[in-house]
Design an enzyme around this catalytic site. Structure first.
Site, PDB file in Angstrom:
ATOM      1  CB  CYS A  27      -2.428   7.967   9.316  1.00  0.00           C
ATOM      2  SG  CYS A  27      -3.479   7.739   7.868  1.00  0.00           S
ATOM      3  CG  ASP A  42      -6.032  -6.871  -3.068  1.00  0.00           C
ATOM      4  OD1 ASP A  42      -5.422  -6.463  -2.055  1.00  0.00           O
ATOM      5  OD2 ASP A  42      -7.126  -7.463  -2.995  1.00  0.00           O
ATOM      6  CB  CYS A  72      -0.939  -0.004   1.192  1.00  0.00           C
ATOM      7  SG  CYS A  72      -1.794  -1.571   1.497  1.00  0.00           S
ATOM      8  N   GLY A  78       4.506   6.986  -1.809  1.00  0.00           N
ATOM      9  CA  GLY A  78       5.900   6.569  -1.877  1.00  0.00           C
ATOM     10  C   GLY A  78       6.835   7.192  -0.866  1.00  0.00           C
ATOM     11  N   GLY A  79       6.330   7.993   0.044  1.00  0.00           N
ATOM     12  CA  GLY A  79       7.205   8.617   1.027  1.00  0.00           C
ATOM     13  C   GLY A  79       7.955   7.616   1.882  1.00  0.00           C
ATOM     14  CE  LYS A  80       4.074   5.691   6.458  1.00  0.00           C
ATOM     15  NZ  LYS A  80       3.163   6.496   5.590  1.00  0.00           N
ATOM     16  CB  ALA A 113       0.385   5.340  -3.662  1.00  0.00           C
TER      17      ALA A 113
END
Length: 436
Positions: free
Chosen positions: A372, A300, A250, A254-256, A252
């Protein structure tokens, strides 16, 4: 005709779209393009502010109207909400707000209601803001969310609501491949951009005031990224190492993914999965700017037969879809979009992802479950259920100075001066001897 609509009329259309179920990320960009580029930041501020204070403003406006507007005139209701936001929370001159809102009403083709708009707003200016008559108006959140927070966090619920209504700080993640945090702080100082080191994230810097990213030294060359402090803590739990085979599920935007790659100096195989083909290019854009490489897959993540090649992962970051109730201050439209009935289906998805991806983790490997959200139903209760079902899973209990120990992971609540709301739990596959 759309290109001729004034700013407040366009803002009213955005708020109406949000109330009808579109996120600000979905509807705001298209509407912004109908305006002169110089007006687009103002549009964003109007829309975000009106969503942030929607329930309080709506309570006041409803009290000022003798009867609700007809359905076909609902856009005028939203127009008055935008004007009330400016009257209550901006420094715009009142006369300008009133006059330009009346003109916006006419531009929307609602001239017969211009007198009503003028009268309601003049009374609002003259009388000032009324005392809230309900918790929804007082805290500017939907009642179901207030009650759920009150039940789950009896000692913290008011602080969470207050934090949600504050504007989030701008936080940076320094790319260690281009220098240290201290070095980048010095570069910011030279550029006249004050900031300070974050308390918990080792590469984080919180700015005193937000700035456009093109003013950040070295941003275009990948020296720094924008990422909340709580999100940066993912690598603290995952502890990736160079040469490892790592999954970011999951992924997007892409920060992590990028944070993981930076922490291993881009020396490892990182697979980033997202089920949305539309969001994969955003991951690639971030990778390109930071000069990092990962394998991107549209799938998925829970359906491992669709994408997994059978090679076990050394580490998995599972940042699951959730209610996003920990990031409301960044996405105030969540207050209008999220429903209490969403939580149980989300928990089902979260459990499915956790159970499915567990099969792809090697013995001794780590899986970091993250959300989050601030609701235990999506967080600690998921981990407790999973541990009860999965005999080879154990919770890694690490001593950290942030968040609260729930017994099944650590919960960070939104902090007005710091990080967003976030949850982390680190699971290890197999017994202690297998994780050495």
């Amino acid at each position: 005709m759309d290109r001729e609509l004034p700013l407040r009329a366009v803002a009213a259309r955005v708020i109406q779209a949000v109330e009808q179920g579109e996120s600000l990320n979905q509807c705001l960009p298209a509407e912004a393009h109908t305006l002169d580029p110089d007006l687009r930041p103002q549009l964003q501020a109007l829309c975000y502010g009106t969503c942030r204070w929607f329930h309080r403003l709506d309570g006041e406006l409803t009290g000022r109207l003798r009867k609700p507007l007809r359905r076909q005139d609902r856009i005028v209701h939203h127009l008055m909400l935008v004007a009330l936001f400016q009257l209550r929370f901006s420094e715009n001159p009142s006369y300008a707000v009133l006059n330009e809102t009346v003109e916006a009403c006419k531009a929307l083709g609602k001239t017969p209601l211009a007198g009503l708009v003028n009268g309601v707003l003049r009374a609002a200016e003259r009388e000032g803001a009324p005392d809230p008559t309900s918790d929804e108006a007082r805290y500017s959140h939907p009642n179901w969310m207030i009650e759920k927070l009150r039940h789950n966090w009896p000692e913290h619920w008011q602080g969470i609501l207050d934090a949600n209504n504050a504007q989030a700080p701008m936080t940076l993640r320094v790319n260690r491949m281009h220098g240290s945090r201290d070095e980048y702080l010095a570069r910011l100082q030279e550029a006249g951009i004050p900031g300070r080191a974050t308390r918990f994230a080792s590469q984080g810097i919180q700015l005193d005031k937000p700035v456009p990213v093109d003013l950040l030294p070295g941003f275009a060359d990948g020296h720094v990224s924008v990422q909340d402090e709580a999100a940066q803590l993912c690598t603290r739990w995952l502890r990736p190492e160079p040469g490892q085979h790592i999954l970011d599920a999951c992924a997007a935007p892409g920060g992590k993914t990028c944070a993981i790659l930076e922490s291993i100096d881009n020396q490892g195989t990182v697979v980033a999965i997202d089920e949305s083909a539309d969001r994969l290019p955003r991951i690639q854009e971030n990778l390109d700017r930071l000069q990092l490489s990962a394998r991107l897959i549209e799938a998925d993540a829970a359906d491992i037969d669709q994408w997994w090649d059978g090679q076990p992962f050394d580490a998995i970051l599972l940042d699951v879809p959730c209610s996003a109730t920990g990031v409301i201050r960044r996405h105030p439209d969540i207050k209008l979009l999220r429903r209490e009935t969403d939580i149980t289906p989300l928990a089902t998805i979260q459990m499915g992802l956790l159970s499915g991806l567990w099969q792809t983790l090697r013995p001794g490997g780590r899986l970091v479950y993250a959300t989050c959200s601030v609701f235990p139903q999506e967080n600690s209760r998921i981990i407790r259920r999973f541990l009860g079902q999965q005999a080879d899973a154990r919770l890694l209990d690490e001593t950290v100075t942030w968040g609260m120990d729930t017994g099944h992971g650590r919960q960070l609540l939104p902090d007005p001066e710091s990080h967003d709301g976030f949850f982390y739990a680190c699971l290890v596959k197999g017994g202690p001897e297998e994780s050495q």
